[in-house]
Design a protein around this motif. Structure first.
Motif, short mmCIF file in Angstrom:
data_model
loop_
_atom_site.label_atom_id
_atom_site.label_comp_id
_atom_site.label_asym_id
_atom_site.label_seq_id
_atom_site.Cartn_x
_atom_site.Cartn_y
_atom_site.Cartn_z
N THR A 130 0.81 -1.22 0.00
CA THR A 130 0.00 0.00 0.00
C THR A 130 0.84 1.26 0.00
O THR A 130 0.53 2.23 -0.71
CB THR A 130 -0.93 0.00 1.23
N ILE A 131 1.90 1.28 0.79
CA ILE A 131 2.74 2.48 0.88
C ILE A 131 3.40 2.76 -0.47
O ILE A 131 3.42 3.89 -0.94
CB ILE A 131 3.77 2.36 2.01
N VAL A 136 3.95 5.98 -5.47
CA VAL A 136 3.97 6.07 -6.94
C VAL A 136 2.81 6.92 -7.44
O VAL A 136 2.96 7.70 -8.38
CB VAL A 136 4.01 4.67 -7.59
N GLU A 137 1.64 6.82 -6.81
CA GLU A 137 0.50 7.64 -7.22
C GLU A 137 0.75 9.12 -6.97
O GLU A 137 0.24 9.97 -7.70
CB GLU A 137 -0.77 7.18 -6.49
N PHE A 160 1.58 -3.25 -5.34
CA PHE A 160 0.84 -2.26 -6.11
C PHE A 160 -0.61 -2.68 -6.41
O PHE A 160 -1.14 -2.40 -7.47
CB PHE A 160 1.56 -1.90 -7.40
N ALA A 161 -1.26 -3.35 -5.46
CA ALA A 161 -2.67 -3.70 -5.64
C ALA A 161 -3.50 -2.43 -5.73
O ALA A 161 -3.22 -1.44 -5.06
CB ALA A 161 -3.14 -4.56 -4.46
N ASP A 162 -4.53 -2.45 -6.57
CA ASP A 162 -5.46 -1.34 -6.72
C ASP A 162 -4.77 -0.02 -7.08
O ASP A 162 -5.20 1.05 -6.65
CB ASP A 162 -6.29 -1.16 -5.44
N LEU A 163 -3.71 -0.09 -7.85
CA LEU A 163 -2.99 1.11 -8.27
C LEU A 163 -3.93 1.97 -9.12
O LEU A 163 -4.41 1.54 -10.16
CB LEU A 163 -1.74 0.73 -9.05
N LYS A 164 -4.19 3.19 -8.66
CA LYS A 164 -5.16 4.06 -9.33
C LYS A 164 -4.65 4.64 -10.65
O LYS A 164 -5.43 5.10 -11.46
CB LYS A 164 -5.56 5.19 -8.38
#
Length: 193
Positions: A130-131, A136-137, A160-164
């Motif tokens: 998550t961090i 990266v976002e 990078f799960a659920d990377l927007k």
């Protein structure tokens, strides 16, 4: 020991015992940590890679989940660098800031800025999950390092799960280091045009 750690451990060989120049691995294959009872024993190639990575790291940014899972690494991270912990609240019994840990409650940008100030001319490392996705976002991640171990676990927290902002392109690899049972890969994050 969890099933995951048991499968991943062969390449890093962490042991809770003092490093020994007479060990079967030899000191050229050992990477000591801040914990005198924890030394990583790897191939000589992986040991050189780990020591170089450790030498250029001045601070780490991690999430509260990892901090809690490790019980704050017993008060000092094994890399012996300050750790900036991103959290909603400072854990009970911990000072908001000391020489080992800084708890940042106002977001990832603030955490990265604080880590950069602490690291000085060295690099800031970010743990995966998550961090890393938040960094990266926010456009603050320069490189992605992957330790590729030849095992399929079938479950876990994806990197990078659920990377927007997916898909995110990476350049490289600009570094490939082949150890025993692991390939160390490094990629640069491609900036949006």
């Amino acid at each position: 020991m969890s099933r995951t750690v048991r499968w991943l451990r062969p390449w890093v060989g962490g042991r809770r015992q003092p490093a020994s120049p007479t060990s079967r691995h030899g000191t050229d294959r050992e990477t000591p940590t801040a914990d005198p009872e924890l030394t990583f024993r790897t191939s000589a190639t992986s040991a050189r890679h780990l020591r170089a990575l450790t030498e250029r790291t001045g601070a780490l940014v991690v999430g509260r989940r990892l901090f809690d899972i490790t019980s704050g690494w017993g008060g000092r991270h094994p890399l012996d660098v300050p750790v900036v912990v991103v959290t909603h609240r400072v854990p009970e019994g911990w000072a908001p800031e000391n020489d080992s840990f800084v708890f940042v409650t106002d977001g990832i940008e603030s955490a990265i800025a604080r880590a950069k100030a602490i690291a000085g001319d060295k690099e800031v490392g970010v743990n995966g999950g998550t961090i890393a996705a938040q960094v990266v976002e926010a456009g603050l991640l320069d490189e992605v390092h992957v330790e590729l171990v030849p095992v399929l676990l079938g479950a876990g927290v994806p990197l990078f799960a659920d990377l927007k902002i997916a898909p995110l392109q990476l350049d490289g690899p600009f570094s490939v280091v082949e150890g025993d049972g692991v390939t160390h890969l490094a990629y640069r994050v491609r900036r949006a045009a």
